[in-house]
Design a protein around this motif. Structure first.
Motif, PDB file in Angstrom:
ATOM      1  N   ALA A  37     -19.188  28.752   2.210  1.00 22.71           N
ATOM      2  CA  ALA A  37     -18.926  30.148   3.084  1.00 22.71           C
ATOM      3  C   ALA A  37     -18.601  30.130   4.189  1.00 22.71           C
ATOM      4  CB  ALA A  37     -19.625  30.896   2.987  1.00 22.71           C
ATOM      5  N   GLY A  38     -19.060  28.352   4.507  1.00 21.37           N
ATOM      6  CA  GLY A  38     -18.930  28.708   6.215  1.00 21.37           C
ATOM      7  C   GLY A  38     -17.533  28.426   6.832  1.00 21.37           C
ATOM      8  N   ALA A  39     -16.400  27.588   5.610  1.00 26.32           N
ATOM      9  CA  ALA A  39     -15.250  27.544   6.423  1.00 26.32           C
ATOM     10  C   ALA A  39     -14.584  29.191   5.882  1.00 26.32           C
ATOM     11  CB  ALA A  39     -14.795  27.157   5.283  1.00 26.32           C
ATOM     12  N   VAL A  40     -14.860  29.822   4.780  1.00 26.41           N
ATOM     13  CA  VAL A  40     -14.189  31.692   5.034  1.00 26.41           C
ATOM     14  C   VAL A  40     -14.930  31.894   5.862  1.00 26.41           C
ATOM     15  CG1 VAL A  40     -14.829  33.379   3.313  1.00 26.41           C
ATOM     16  CG2 VAL A  40     -14.518  30.860   2.368  1.00 26.41           C
ATOM     17  N   LEU A  41     -16.441  32.342   6.502  1.00 29.23           N
ATOM     18  CA  LEU A  41     -16.378  32.000   7.976  1.00 29.23           C
ATOM     19  C   LEU A  41     -15.155  32.645   9.276  1.00 29.23           C
ATOM     20  CD1 LEU A  41     -18.432  34.450   9.191  1.00 29.23           C
ATOM     21  CD2 LEU A  41     -19.951  32.554   9.665  1.00 29.23           C
ATOM     22  N   GLU A  42     -15.141  31.161   8.908  1.00 26.43           N
ATOM     23  CA  GLU A  42     -14.392  30.318  10.308  1.00 26.43           C
ATOM     24  C   GLU A  42     -13.242  31.411  10.440  1.00 26.43           C
ATOM     25  OE1 GLU A  42     -13.534  29.120  14.172  1.00 26.43           O
ATOM     26  OE2 GLU A  42     -15.284  29.390  13.072  1.00 26.43           O
ATOM     27  N   SER A  43     -12.857  31.116   9.062  1.00 28.15           N
ATOM     28  CA  SER A  43     -10.992  31.587   9.192  1.00 28.15           C
ATOM     29  C   SER A  43     -11.189  32.708   8.856  1.00 28.15           C
ATOM     30  CB  SER A  43     -11.031  31.135   7.126  1.00 28.15           C
ATOM     31  OG  SER A  43      -9.021  31.775   7.421  1.00 28.15           O
ATOM     32  N   LEU A  44     -12.232  33.506   8.719  1.00 29.52           N
ATOM     33  CA  LEU A  44     -11.825  34.992   8.799  1.00 29.52           C
ATOM     34  C   LEU A  44     -12.266  35.588   9.947  1.00 29.52           C
ATOM     35  CD1 LEU A  44     -14.672  36.766   5.406  1.00 29.52           C
ATOM     36  CD2 LEU A  44     -11.703  37.133   6.082  1.00 29.52           C
ATOM     37  N   ARG A  45     -12.466  34.827  10.803  1.00 29.95           N
ATOM     38  CA  ARG A  45     -13.091  35.273  11.875  1.00 29.95           C
ATOM     39  C   ARG A  45     -11.649  34.676  13.134  1.00 29.95           C
ATOM     40  NH1 ARG A  45     -18.813  32.503  13.635  1.00 29.95           N
ATOM     41  NH2 ARG A  45     -19.879  34.154  13.148  1.00 29.95           N
ATOM     42  N   GLN A  46     -10.656  34.240  12.928  1.00 28.14           N
ATOM     43  CA  GLN A  46      -9.709  33.605  13.007  1.00 28.14           C
ATOM     44  C   GLN A  46      -8.807  35.071  12.683  1.00 28.14           C
ATOM     45  OE1 GLN A  46      -8.208  29.427  11.289  1.00 28.14           O
ATOM     46  NE2 GLN A  46     -10.435  29.118  12.963  1.00 28.14           N
ATOM     47  N   GLY A  70     -20.606  32.738  -5.851  1.00 29.01           N
ATOM     48  CA  GLY A  70     -20.343  32.541  -4.243  1.00 29.01           C
ATOM     49  C   GLY A  70     -19.270  31.187  -3.968  1.00 29.01           C
ATOM     50  N   PRO A  71     -19.072  31.818  -2.764  1.00 29.04           N
ATOM     51  CA  PRO A  71     -18.959  32.130  -1.677  1.00 29.04           C
ATOM     52  C   PRO A  71     -18.625  33.968  -1.600  1.00 29.04           C
ATOM     53  CG  PRO A  71     -17.939  30.560  -1.093  1.00 29.04           C
ATOM     54  CD  PRO A  71     -17.715  30.599  -2.770  1.00 29.04           C
ATOM     55  N   LEU A  72     -19.273  34.689  -1.556  1.00 24.91           N
ATOM     56  CA  LEU A  72     -19.836  36.483  -1.693  1.00 24.91           C
ATOM     57  C   LEU A  72     -19.106  36.850  -0.527  1.00 24.91           C
ATOM     58  CD1 LEU A  72     -22.789  37.102  -4.018  1.00 24.91           C
ATOM     59  CD2 LEU A  72     -20.583  37.332  -4.434  1.00 24.91           C
ATOM     60  N   VAL A  73     -18.802  37.391  -0.210  1.00 21.99           N
ATOM     61  CA  VAL A  73     -18.197  38.250   0.751  1.00 21.99           C
ATOM     62  C   VAL A  73     -18.215  39.916   0.568  1.00 21.99           C
ATOM     63  CG1 VAL A  73     -16.358  38.678   2.484  1.00 21.99           C
ATOM     64  CG2 VAL A  73     -16.308  36.124   1.641  1.00 21.99           C
ATOM     65  N   SER A  74     -18.298  40.496   1.461  1.00 18.31           N
ATOM     66  CA  SER A  74     -18.515  42.202   1.719  1.00 18.31           C
ATOM     67  C   SER A  74     -17.890  42.644   2.688  1.00 18.31           C
ATOM     68  CB  SER A  74     -20.343  43.180   0.766  1.00 18.31           C
ATOM     69  OG  SER A  74     -20.010  43.855   1.133  1.00 18.31           O
ATOM     70  N   VAL A  75     -17.462  43.879   2.197  1.00 18.34           N
ATOM     71  CA  VAL A  75     -16.043  44.351   3.048  1.00 18.34           C
ATOM     72  C   VAL A  75     -16.631  46.065   3.203  1.00 18.34           C
ATOM     73  CG1 VAL A  75     -14.072  45.586   3.668  1.00 18.34           C
ATOM     74  CG2 VAL A  75     -14.199  42.862   2.727  1.00 18.34           C
ATOM     75  N   ASP A  76     -17.447  46.566   4.094  1.00 20.36           N
ATOM     76  CA  ASP A  76     -17.847  48.056   4.684  1.00 20.36           C
ATOM     77  C   ASP A  76     -16.416  48.735   5.335  1.00 20.36           C
ATOM     78  OD1 ASP A  76     -19.066  50.045   5.042  1.00 20.36           O
ATOM     79  OD2 ASP A  76     -20.518  48.994   7.076  1.00 20.36           O
ATOM     80  N   ALA A  77     -15.666  49.506   4.512  1.00 17.02           N
ATOM     81  CA  ALA A  77     -15.045  49.765   5.336  1.00 17.02           C
ATOM     82  C   ALA A  77     -15.345  51.489   5.848  1.00 17.02           C
ATOM     83  CB  ALA A  77     -13.856  50.560   4.679  1.00 17.02           C
ATOM     84  N   THR A  78     -15.819  51.526   6.716  1.00 14.95           N
ATOM     85  CA  THR A  78     -16.455  52.717   7.394  1.00 14.95           C
ATOM     86  C   THR A  78     -15.944  53.761   7.484  1.00 14.95           C
ATOM     87  OG1 THR A  78     -15.740  51.936  10.056  1.00 14.95           O
ATOM     88  CG2 THR A  78     -18.030  51.124   9.031  1.00 14.95           C
ATOM     89  N   ASP A  92      -8.071  29.887   1.378  1.00 15.90           N
ATOM     90  CA  ASP A  92      -6.646  30.252   0.678  1.00 15.90           C
ATOM     91  C   ASP A  92      -7.126  31.504   0.627  1.00 15.90           C
ATOM     92  OD1 ASP A  92      -6.600  27.624   1.656  1.00 15.90           O
ATOM     93  OD2 ASP A  92      -6.336  26.980  -0.484  1.00 15.90           O
ATOM     94  N   ASP A  93      -8.419  32.098   0.257  1.00 11.55           N
ATOM     95  CA  ASP A  93      -7.627  33.644   0.063  1.00 11.55           C
ATOM     96  C   ASP A  93      -7.934  34.153   1.317  1.00 11.55           C
ATOM     97  OD1 ASP A  93      -8.235  33.213  -2.586  1.00 11.55           O
ATOM     98  OD2 ASP A  93      -9.991  32.857  -2.685  1.00 11.55           O
ATOM     99  N   THR A  94      -8.547  33.889   2.750  1.00 10.51           N
ATOM    100  CA  THR A  94      -8.860  35.123   3.663  1.00 10.51           C
ATOM    101  C   THR A  94      -7.532  36.243   4.032  1.00 10.51           C
ATOM    102  OG1 THR A  94      -8.657  33.200   4.788  1.00 10.51           O
ATOM    103  CG2 THR A  94     -11.204  33.448   4.444  1.00 10.51           C
ATOM    104  N   GLY A  95      -6.525  35.026   4.451  1.00 14.89           N
ATOM    105  CA  GLY A  95      -5.539  36.275   4.680  1.00 14.89           C
ATOM    106  C   GLY A  95      -5.374  37.495   4.155  1.00 14.89           C
ATOM    107  N   ASP A  96      -4.990  36.942   2.323  1.00 14.78           N
ATOM    108  CA  ASP A  96      -4.584  38.269   1.559  1.00 14.78           C
ATOM    109  C   ASP A  96      -5.877  39.487   1.697  1.00 14.78           C
ATOM    110  OD1 ASP A  96      -2.437  37.178   0.252  1.00 14.78           O
ATOM    111  OD2 ASP A  96      -3.324  36.608  -1.436  1.00 14.78           O
ATOM    112  N   LEU A  97      -6.903  38.680   2.107  1.00 16.80           N
ATOM    113  CA  LEU A  97      -8.696  39.652   1.928  1.00 16.80           C
ATOM    114  C   LEU A  97      -8.721  40.473   3.121  1.00 16.80           C
ATOM    115  CD1 LEU A  97     -11.672  38.698   0.950  1.00 16.80           C
ATOM    116  CD2 LEU A  97     -11.275  40.561   2.887  1.00 16.80           C
ATOM    117  N   TYR A  98      -7.968  39.972   4.806  1.00 14.14           N
ATOM    118  CA  TYR A  98      -7.902  40.746   6.266  1.00 14.14           C
ATOM    119  C   TYR A  98      -6.550  41.558   5.744  1.00 14.14           C
ATOM    120  CZ  TYR A  98      -8.634  41.595   9.695  1.00 14.14           C
ATOM    121  OH  TYR A  98      -9.327  41.990  11.804  1.00 14.14           O
ATOM    122  N   ALA A  99      -5.813  40.866   5.188  1.00 15.65           N
ATOM    123  CA  ALA A  99      -4.306  42.111   5.067  1.00 15.65           C
ATOM    124  C   ALA A  99      -4.820  43.301   3.905  1.00 15.65           C
ATOM    125  CB  ALA A  99      -3.022  41.410   4.547  1.00 15.65           C
TER     126      ALA A  99
END
Length: 549
Positions: A37-46, A70-78, A92-99
């Motif tokens: 999860a640490g690498a996932v967090l850092e990639s999403l922050r980038q 895990g790793p689990l990620v929750s997206v809250d669309a405010t 590797d998933d974070t690009g698609d997830l962020y998009a």
């Protein structure tokens, strides 16, 4: 720090959240960290830093519960107020997830949140887990944190706090199920000027991770519960006794204590009152016996972690011979909600004799393993088949082990029993601190009993003969049975030893060590019988050699 100050902090946090388009929460509890999860967090922050539009807050949070995914990620669309959870996320998933933020969810990673694992839970202790950042005090305050403490010390008397705890019917979640209000009252009534509060975080049961996850995910909640306990009983000093094998929990606890002290929520003159309350951390070296309260106190005092006879009980004569209140992590984490919503509210959850909720670490041969919080009185079947998702690979359920090494194994015929202190005890097991291990048809119950006996044998402190020698002898007999070398006489001797060790051991470790053996004999005796050799094949006894021969 008063109620107005807390409300101001909460308002600022709410305004800051509204200014964000999305909040992306990444589970940073130990289970998800071990999965990357640490690498996932850092990639999403980038990705957030490189986003020209901005408005995306990537936030580390505590345990979301479904540890096996895990790793689990929750997206809250405010903007749309819809949450989406993703499982098994990699960098590797974070690009698609962020998009996908603001658009259609990423279906290949989506984890449904309407499944029974989430829908059948009722969260009190885990209310903030997976939502707040455990390393930021303002996040806890924004969720209502410390309001119960400030209100108690400024508007209530210690007797008022005690009354609510007693009214709640809360029983100790460390395994014994002793009424918390009664224990608190005993310490409060003592005329001794010096008293202590201890949070027992020495979680040592195989397969148990409830306390660790709570401390990693919501440390301020436990600290607030400790401070409320101190106010109620008249104590100004406290210790958290936690095993050193929990480095993340220790780190977050230390940070939380420092933050709360700086804000005037711990330390001297809390909320400008005369109430002082300081908390220290003591690290345990991993001895299972130090979960027993008298051994725990000896360890805090710098002595060898061994139990002593009771009475006197810690509530009367504990640390340095002063009255001492000892509760575990989950018990104390319930206190802020009880003071916030009232003892009657808490008593309305669960059953008459077992009120509130219970946190379990669900593990073993089960589809959904992780941390769950359910109302007392729920059926075992609902936990195993609905919340847990049943047995994987098309195999059949065989048994569920509750209560750790001190508990027992319950077969399929007990799946419809309610999960309460008294019903579990009558069936030959205990609630324990909350470990729950599910076994399928491939498990040998003799091997299960041998495993837990080996654990107890290794963890025995050796102070009393029944536990020190009895567990060794029982383990040896279980070895013989498992390897097909035992006869009926060996099995009879095993049962006799169970009774002796249970009745004569000094502390709870030895007194409950036979439970896995007794429960497997009660429900799965045929597995023992199938491994016995005929009495005619029994090896002749060798003569005993003494100095007189």
């Amino acid at each position: 720090m008063n109620l107005e100050d807390l409300a101001e902090i909460a308002e600022r946090s709410a305004e800051a959240e509204k200014s964000q388009r999305h909040c992306v929460r990444v589970c940073m509890a130990a289970s998800c960290q071990s999965s990357g999860a640490g690498a996932v967090l850092e990639s999403l922050r980038q990705h957030a830093e490189q986003d020209a539009d901005g408005g995306v807050h990537v936030k580390p949070v505590g345990c979301m519960g479904l540890c096996s995914a895990g790793p689990l990620v929750s997206v809250d669309a405010t903007e749309s107020k819809t949450d989406v959870m993703y499982k098994d996320v990699t960098p590797d998933d974070t690009g698609d997830l962020y998009a996908s933020l603001g658009g259609a969810p990423l279906e290949r990673l989506r984890c449904p949140t309407d499944i029974p694992f989430f829908a059948c839970q009722q969260r009190i202790v885990l209310k903030n887990s997976g939502i707040i950042d455990p390393e930021h005090l303002d996040d806890y305050i924004a969720a209502g944190g410390y309001s119960s403490l400030v209100r108690a010390v400024t508007e209530m008397t210690p007797a008022d706090v005690l009354r609510e705890v007693k009214q709640s019917g809360l029983r100790g979640r460390g395994g014994g199920g002793y009424p918390a209000g009664l224990k608190w009252s005993t310490v409060a009534m003592s005329p001794e000027p010096h008293k202590f509060v201890i949070c027992n975080a020495d979680e040592g049961d195989p397969g148990a991770f409830m306390d660790r996850a709570v401390l990693e995910s919501d440390p301020h909640r436990v600290l607030e519960g400790m401070a409320l306990a101190g106010y109620a009983i008249g104590a100004e000093h406290a210790y958290v006794y936690i095993r050193a094998e929990y480095p993340l929990a220790v780190e977050r606890l230390k940070k939380a204590i420092k933050q709360a002290t700086k804000k005037g929520l711990l330390g001297r003159r809390i909320s400008d009152t005369t109430f002082n309350f300081e908390i220290e951390i003591r690290l345990g070296a991993g001895a299972f016996v130090c979960g027993e309260e008298t051994a725990l106190m000896a360890s805090i005092q710098g002595l060898r972690g061994q139990p002593r006879p009771r009475p006197p009980y810690p509530a009367e004569e504990g640390l340095w011979e002063c009255p001492t209140l000892i509760n575990n992590v989950e018990t104390l984490a319930n206190i802020p909600s009880i003071l916030d919503r009232g003892g009657d509210w808490f008593k309305g959850i669960g059953t008459e004799a077992s009120t509130g909720t219970k946190v379990f670490a669900l593990a073993g041969r089960i589809a959904n393993s992780g941390l769950i919080e359910v109302p007392m009185g729920i059926r075992l079947r609902e936990i195993v088949e609905q919340i847990g998702g049943g047995i994987p690979d098309g195999r059949r359920f065989k048994a569920v082990q509750t209560g750790g090494p001190s508990g027992g194994c319950l077969p399929e015929e007990h799946l419809d029993m309610s999960v309460e202190y008294d019903t579990l005890r009558s069936a030959g097991s205990i609630m324990g601190s909350g470990g729950m291990i599910v076994m399928d048809e491939t498990s040998s119950m003799v091997d299960v009993a041998r495993y837990f006996m080996e654990f107890c044998m290794t963890e025995s402190c050796g102070k009393c003969v029944p536990c020190r020698a009895g567990t060794v002898q029982m383990h040896g007999l279980l070895d013989k049975i498992a390897e097909g070398r035992a006869t009926q006489a060996d099995l009879d001797l095993l049962e006799e030893l169970c009774d002796v060790v249970q009745a004569t051991s000094l502390c709870g470790l030895g007194q409950t060590a036979p439970n896995p053996v007794l429960s497997t004999l009660r429900y799965f005796r045929h597995e023992y019988d199938e491994k016995l050799r005929p009495e005619s094949e029994r090896m002749p006894r060798l003569p005993v050699v003494t100095g007189d021969n």
